[in-house]
Design an enzyme around this catalytic site. Structure first.
Site, PDB file in Angstrom:
ATOM      1  N   ASP A 117       0.831  -1.199   0.000  1.00 20.93           N
ATOM      2  CA  ASP A 117       0.000   0.000   0.000  1.00 20.93           C
ATOM      3  C   ASP A 117       0.872   1.259   0.000  1.00 20.93           C
ATOM      4  O   ASP A 117       1.639   1.500   0.941  1.00 20.93           O
ATOM      5  CB  ASP A 117      -0.891  -0.054   1.259  1.00 20.93           C
ATOM      6  N   GLY A 136      -4.724   3.255  -8.290  1.00 23.22           N
ATOM      7  CA  GLY A 136      -4.871   3.432  -9.737  1.00 23.22           C
ATOM      8  C   GLY A 136      -3.923   4.454 -10.350  1.00 23.22           C
ATOM      9  O   GLY A 136      -4.019   4.749 -11.542  1.00 23.22           O
ATOM     10  N   ASP A 189     -10.173   4.110  -1.873  1.00 26.10           N
ATOM     11  CA  ASP A 189     -10.989   3.192  -1.080  1.00 26.10           C
ATOM     12  C   ASP A 189     -12.473   3.377  -1.402  1.00 26.10           C
ATOM     13  O   ASP A 189     -12.964   4.501  -1.438  1.00 26.10           O
ATOM     14  CB  ASP A 189     -10.785   3.474   0.413  1.00 26.10           C
TER      15      ASP A 189
HETATM   16  C1  GLA Z   1      -5.496   2.333   2.524  1.00 27.76           C
HETATM   17  C2  GLA Z   1      -5.953   1.170   1.663  1.00 27.76           C
HETATM   18  C3  GLA Z   1      -7.025   0.385   2.380  1.00 27.76           C
HETATM   19  C4  GLA Z   1      -6.491  -0.099   3.719  1.00 27.76           C
HETATM   20  C5  GLA Z   1      -5.967   1.065   4.537  1.00 27.76           C
HETATM   21  C6  GLA Z   1      -5.223   0.603   5.776  1.00 27.76           C
HETATM   22  O1  GLA Z   1      -6.502   3.285   2.706  1.00 27.76           O
HETATM   23  O2  GLA Z   1      -6.414   1.614   0.418  1.00 27.76           O
HETATM   24  O3  GLA Z   1      -7.455  -0.710   1.605  1.00 27.76           O
HETATM   25  O4  GLA Z   1      -5.482  -1.045   3.488  1.00 27.76           O
HETATM   26  O5  GLA Z   1      -5.075   1.859   3.783  1.00 27.76           O
HETATM   27  O6  GLA Z   1      -4.715   1.665   6.520  1.00 27.76           O
END
Ligand code: GLA
Length: 663
Positions: A412, A455, A476
């Site tokens: 991430d 993306g 998200d």
């Molecule tokens: C980001 C990701 C989520 C999740 C959070 C965790 O927002 O896109 O899917 O993993 O971090 O902190």
């Protein structure tokens, strides 16, 4: 007096009071006095009371308003009325603070499924339009603002001076019109049925673990003809373990037998370089437990995955997300003292926090059930939740994850922005992912690589080249569950990059009990209607999306399981061709999704993103078939008959009718 008599007398008394008593003068209630927790809109803010969406005074074409609601298209607010609400009054328009000269919206008011009022397209700078809509007899009301014009940015809209005049009970805001949660899918038959992928990728010599997903009454006796010598099948559990066979395609005939019957199905084990030949399926803790996740929850999720039957239809990964590491004392989220501590030991190895006493034992527990385990980190110094990331320890962490026994890595971006500085070039975006992709390929373990960078830089175009298997196509989905149709449509724009080993990921399935993503709250029943929950799953399967359930596994009810576990629906997702459905637009509210399947049949979704039921005609020309077709309703697992030329259905608000067409 028995209850029926009492109820009858009460009805008579109320009815006569209504006819005999003089009508009470209508009272006024301001929209802002009602519970606006049910107002849904795009964006993460709280509803703005007496302010524009950007927090400024309400203002339309220079005219200021003291009262009203500032929202942002697409915005919906449902209300239940008692039939005696007299009218709704307001002044509506685009708020002057909308930071886009092109901002344009359209207001619509719908009562009992019929359009009562429409503003038409309203642009920024256009004077407010007066709303004066009679509501006598109306029981279900929708106040909606939709996008209009080319751009959807800053579509900030005001329901200014908005108020109801009511004679009886005050209007009540609700999440959506009430719907009964109907279980559409028949229970699995007692005889065995082998489910799950038809093709499975692995890398030669690496540890292999595969639980044959099979429904039917246990005990079931499993056999596997043509199983490579390096693999072993446990005949009772149906779990295959060992070392991945030599490079090549190994076709194994799986058989399952119980006292009611037998089933068989071929599984192609493709030992080579590519993993995730069908979209990965499993569970991820994020939307249920956020920063509350523990070792116990992960084990419980594995238990439930097997006991509930999810593993019997193909769910296999049990994935931990953020917050398993330590955070510094000044972490963004409320510091649970058990999650605060040193990031690494003297040798630089990352230290799990105190809720995870032993990662090796945890993955061993998950593997013993024939399932797989996933883990999460960031290429940056900190994760999105503010916990220890992998920066400058990438290889060491990846090796440790593999030693611990993890089979999946979500990587991430988060604080990596600080490292990349302002460099948004493709090279800078690819760099951390390529680095990790190269590391993972060399590990003595199959680790599916999930790129989570929302993306950026059209990741779908280069995700495969840097070693990724699936990638989030956007930010998200979080609490914006009113966007599932929009997200599926957007995701379909990248359909040409969807193929075995390369999956566009529109984020997790959030049905059942989930925590509010705005507050990272404790799990509660999700706000979606039953129809929307079916649509969620239908759209994701048509999209060949990774299927990760992200609700509370300890609170799975019969309805949620029925939505998650229909093998005929899942088969659409897991089809070996790996196609994402193409979209056939019909009206602004309706469209078809058409997915070619390996056996020559087509999966077709008749999709209605609109706020009222729609009649949708799926024409053979649009689907790309001709002649008589057997149409099967996949949710009900029932053939509807043979049809020629077209198939027509009434699709409810936010519904998808999911079909399979065979000649
Ligand atoms: C980001 C990701 C989520 C999740 C959070 C965790 O927002 O896109 O899917 O993993 O971090 O902190």
């Amino acid at each position: 007096m028995n209850t029926d008599t009492r109820r009858f007398l009460k009805t008579v008394l109320v009815a006569s009071a209504l006819t005999i008593l003089p009508a009470r003068a209508a009272e006024t209630v301001w929209l802002t006095e009602l519970d606006l927790g049910h107002l849904h809109f795009e964006g993460w803010r709280k509803p703005q009371v007496d302010k524009s969406f950007s927090g400024k005074p309400l203002s339309i074409a220079g005219r200021k308003f003291e009262r009203g609601v500032g929202t942002r298209a697409l915005s919906t607010l449902w209300l239940e009325l008692d039939g005696r609400t007299e009218k709704f009054l307001a002044s509506v328009g685009v708020d002057d603070a909308a930071g886009n000269a092109e901002a344009a919206v359209a207001f619509t008011i719908i009562g009992d499924g019929k359009k009562l009022w429409e503003s038409g397209v309203m642009k920024r700078g256009q004077s407010a339009k007066a709303v004066d809509v009679g509501l006598k007899g109306v029981r279900s009301l929708l106040l909606m603002v939709d996008h209009a014009g080319e751009s959807n940015n800053y579509d900030h809209a005001d329901w200014a001076d908005a108020r109801f005049m009511f004679g009886g009970v005050k209007p009540l805001t609700v999440n959506a019109p009430r719907e009964e949660a109907v279980i559409l899918t028949p229970k699995p038959p007692r005889e065995p049925r082998i489910n799950g992928p038809k093709v499975y990728g692995c890398r030669p010599g690496n540890p292999f673990i595969y639980r044959i997903p099979t429904t039917g009454e246990r005990p079931i006796q499993f056999t596997a003809d043509g199983l490579p010598a390096s693999l072993h099948l446990d005949k009772i559990s149906g779990i295959i373990t060992g070392a991945a066979p030599e490079r090549g395609t190994h076709t194994v005939m799986l058989r399952a037998k119980n006292r009611h019957g037998t089933a068989s199905r071929a599984l192609k084990i493709v030992s080579g370089d590519t993993l995730a030949l069908t979209p990965p399926m499993g569970w991820n803790h994020w939307y249920a437990h956020y920063n509350r996740v523990t070792d116990t929850m992960m084990r419980e999720a594995a238990d439930v995955m097997v006991k509930s039957g999810m593993a019997d239809v193909g769910y296999a990964y049990v994935n931990i997300d953020d917050c398993w590491m330590n955070a510094p004392g000044d972490a963004k989220r409320p510091p649970d003292p058990l999650r605060v501590g040193p990031f690494r030991d003297a040798a630089g190895n990352i230290i799990p926090n105190k809720h995870f006493p032993d990662m090796r034992l945890m993955t061993a527990y998950i593997h013993a059930k024939g399932l797989k385990a996933g883990i999460y980190t960031s290429p940056g110094p900190l994760t999105c939740g503010g916990y220890a990331g992998a920066y400058e320890h990438e290889e060491q962490d990846a090796r440790l994850f593999a030693e611990w026994g993890f089979d999946f890595l979500k990587y991430d971006w988060c604080s990596y922005s600080k490292i990349a500085k302002d460099d948004k070039s493709l090279g800078a975006l690819k760099k951390p992912y390529k680095q990790m992709g190269d590391i993972l390929k060399k590990l003595p373990r199959d680790v599916v690589f999930n790129l989570c960078q929302y993306g950026m830089g059209n990741v779908w175009e280069w995700g495969t080249e840097i070693g990724g298997h699936c990638w989030r196509t956007a930010g998200d989905l979080g609490a914006e569950l009113n966007r599932i149709f929009a997200v599926a449509l957007k995701n379909a724009e990248y359909r040409q990059w969807s193929k075995p080993g390369a999956w566009n990921d529109p984020d997790y399935i959030q049905i059942g009990w989930i925590g509010d993503a705005r507050t990272n709250g404790e799990p509660k029943p999700c706000p979606m209607t039953p129809t929307e929950q079916y649509s969620f799953m239908s759209l994701w399967c048509l999209s060949a999306a990774p299927l990760f359930y992200s609700g509370d596994m300890s609170r799975l009810d019969e309805f949620t399981l029925n939505v998650l576990c229909n093998p005929e629906v899942i088969e659409v997702d897991q089809d070996p061709l790996g196609e994402c459905a193409r979209v056939v637009p019909l009206t602004p509210e309706t469209f078809l999704m058409v997915k070619n399947l390996e056996d020559g049949s087509k999966a077709v979704g008749l999709c209605n993103r609109g706020e009222i039921a729609a009649s949708i005609v799926a024409k053979w020309g649009d689907i790309g078939v001709s002649g008589k077709q057997t149409v099967r309703d996949l949710w009900r697992q029932r053939d509807l008959g043979k049809f020629d030329g077209q198939f027509k259905a009434t699709v409810p608000r936010h519904g998808v009718v999911l079909l399979r067409l065979r000649r």
